[in-house]
Design a protein around this motif. Sequence first.
Motif, PDB file in Angstrom:
ATOM      1  N   ILE A 268       0.851  -1.188   0.000  1.00 38.79           N
ATOM      2  CA  ILE A 268       0.000   0.000   0.000  1.00 38.79           C
ATOM      3  C   ILE A 268       0.886   1.238   0.000  1.00 38.79           C
ATOM      4  N   TRP A 269       0.858   2.013  -1.091  1.00 38.37           N
ATOM      5  CA  TRP A 269       1.754   3.152  -1.257  1.00 38.37           C
ATOM      6  C   TRP A 269       1.065   4.479  -0.947  1.00 38.37           C
ATOM      7  N   LEU A 272      -4.692   5.634  -2.995  1.00 38.49           N
ATOM      8  CA  LEU A 272      -5.280   5.231  -4.275  1.00 38.49           C
ATOM      9  C   LEU A 272      -4.540   4.096  -4.971  1.00 38.49           C
ATOM     10  N   ASN A 273      -3.301   3.813  -4.559  1.00 28.21           N
ATOM     11  CA  ASN A 273      -2.518   2.800  -5.265  1.00 28.21           C
ATOM     12  C   ASN A 273      -2.034   1.697  -4.346  1.00 28.21           C
ATOM     13  N   ASP A 274      -2.158   0.488  -4.823  1.00 28.50           N
ATOM     14  CA  ASP A 274      -1.683  -0.708  -4.146  1.00 28.50           C
ATOM     15  C   ASP A 274      -1.258  -1.675  -5.238  1.00 28.50           C
ATOM     16  N   LEU A 275      -0.028  -2.166  -5.156  1.00 28.52           N
ATOM     17  CA  LEU A 275       0.494  -2.989  -6.250  1.00 28.52           C
ATOM     18  C   LEU A 275      -0.339  -4.233  -6.498  1.00 28.52           C
ATOM     19  N   GLN A 276      -0.826  -4.855  -5.441  1.00 23.92           N
ATOM     20  CA  GLN A 276      -1.620  -6.069  -5.643  1.00 23.92           C
ATOM     21  C   GLN A 276      -2.999  -5.742  -6.214  1.00 23.92           C
ATOM     22  N   ARG A 277      -3.663  -4.725  -5.659  1.00 25.58           N
ATOM     23  CA  ARG A 277      -5.006  -4.377  -6.142  1.00 25.58           C
ATOM     24  C   ARG A 277      -4.968  -3.832  -7.557  1.00 25.58           C
ATOM     25  N   ASP A 278      -3.896  -3.113  -7.904  1.00 25.11           N
ATOM     26  CA  ASP A 278      -3.843  -2.439  -9.195  1.00 25.11           C
ATOM     27  C   ASP A 278      -3.517  -3.369 -10.360  1.00 25.11           C
ATOM     28  N   ARG A 279      -3.156  -4.593 -10.087  1.00 27.93           N
ATOM     29  CA  ARG A 279      -2.854  -5.519 -11.183  1.00 27.93           C
ATOM     30  C   ARG A 279      -4.118  -5.778 -11.992  1.00 27.93           C
ATOM     31  N   ARG A 280      -3.987  -5.746 -13.317  1.00 28.04           N
ATOM     32  CA  ARG A 280      -5.144  -5.895 -14.209  1.00 28.04           C
ATOM     33  C   ARG A 280      -5.400  -7.364 -14.511  1.00 28.04           C
ATOM     34  N   THR A 281      -5.892  -8.059 -13.499  1.00 32.91           N
ATOM     35  CA  THR A 281      -6.128  -9.490 -13.669  1.00 32.91           C
ATOM     36  C   THR A 281      -7.352  -9.784 -14.536  1.00 32.91           C
TER      37      THR A 281
END
Length: 298
Positions: A268-269, A272-281
């Motif tokens: 969690i950075w 609005l941004n989180d590397l895991q959540r932001d991945r376009r799965t």
Amino acid sequence: MTPSRTAVSPVRIAVIQFDPQVGLEKCGSNLERSLTLARRAISAGANLIVLPELSNTGYTFLTRAEAFAHAETLADSRSVKAWQDLASEHGIYLAAGFAERDGMKLYDSAVLLGPDGRLGHYRKAHLWDQEKLWFTPGDLGFPVFETPIGRIGLLICWDIWFPEVPRLLAAQGADIICSLNNWVWTPPPLFDAAGRCMASYLTMTAAHVNNVHIAAANRIGQERGGRFLGCSLIAGTHGWPIGEVASAEDECVLYADVDLTAARSAPIWNSLNDLQRDRRTDLYDATLGYRLHAPMPR
């Protein structure tokens, strides 16, 4: 020392940089040097120790027959037994590289050892240069091993040039990746003004973009006309080295005190941004189509 088999936080990581030399007559001294340096790290409080790739045999084989003569089976390896005895005696975790013989096949392999025995085993997936003449590409995938101190993944040298490897280890829930290396000299430029090589930056980048710790142990020295880059380091989840990056020339042990499981909350950075959540799965599979091992929750 009474071994501890309970979870330890923070973990004191030790990365060992030294100069193992090829030759059957030198395997014993390579092993003894690795044990001596590991004991030094243990005396300094280390409980997770990383040794380089092929740390008992040296690297530059001239023929497949020579590589075969240096190799040991996993079950009967003198080196693995010695490293395991050390881990059991002192209650620590140790990753070490060795040349593995399995029937007629050879693998550039790594083992992960703990107080109660062998925890894991990895075979190098991506082979560099003449390694392709001696070794078979690894067939074990990219496993992550659950331990009392955290989840540990393994990779070997050239693997770090393939971003899929640290990504798959992180996607499975690794808290730290132990990177065992024989980074070699290639055409210049080899180092920047800070004395870091490209492999140092690849390690830092992989740690940063995957929010995972990476402990990278490289070797030094010269062997049969080839040279090795040193530059071992321990990168934090932010990507930056924790402490110094080793020189290109000197034997050394690097240390870092880390709560490994902090990697699970690190992504969690901002709001609005989180590397895991932001991945376009919705556009690509969460584990890039990898199916050999199930991901662990983070």
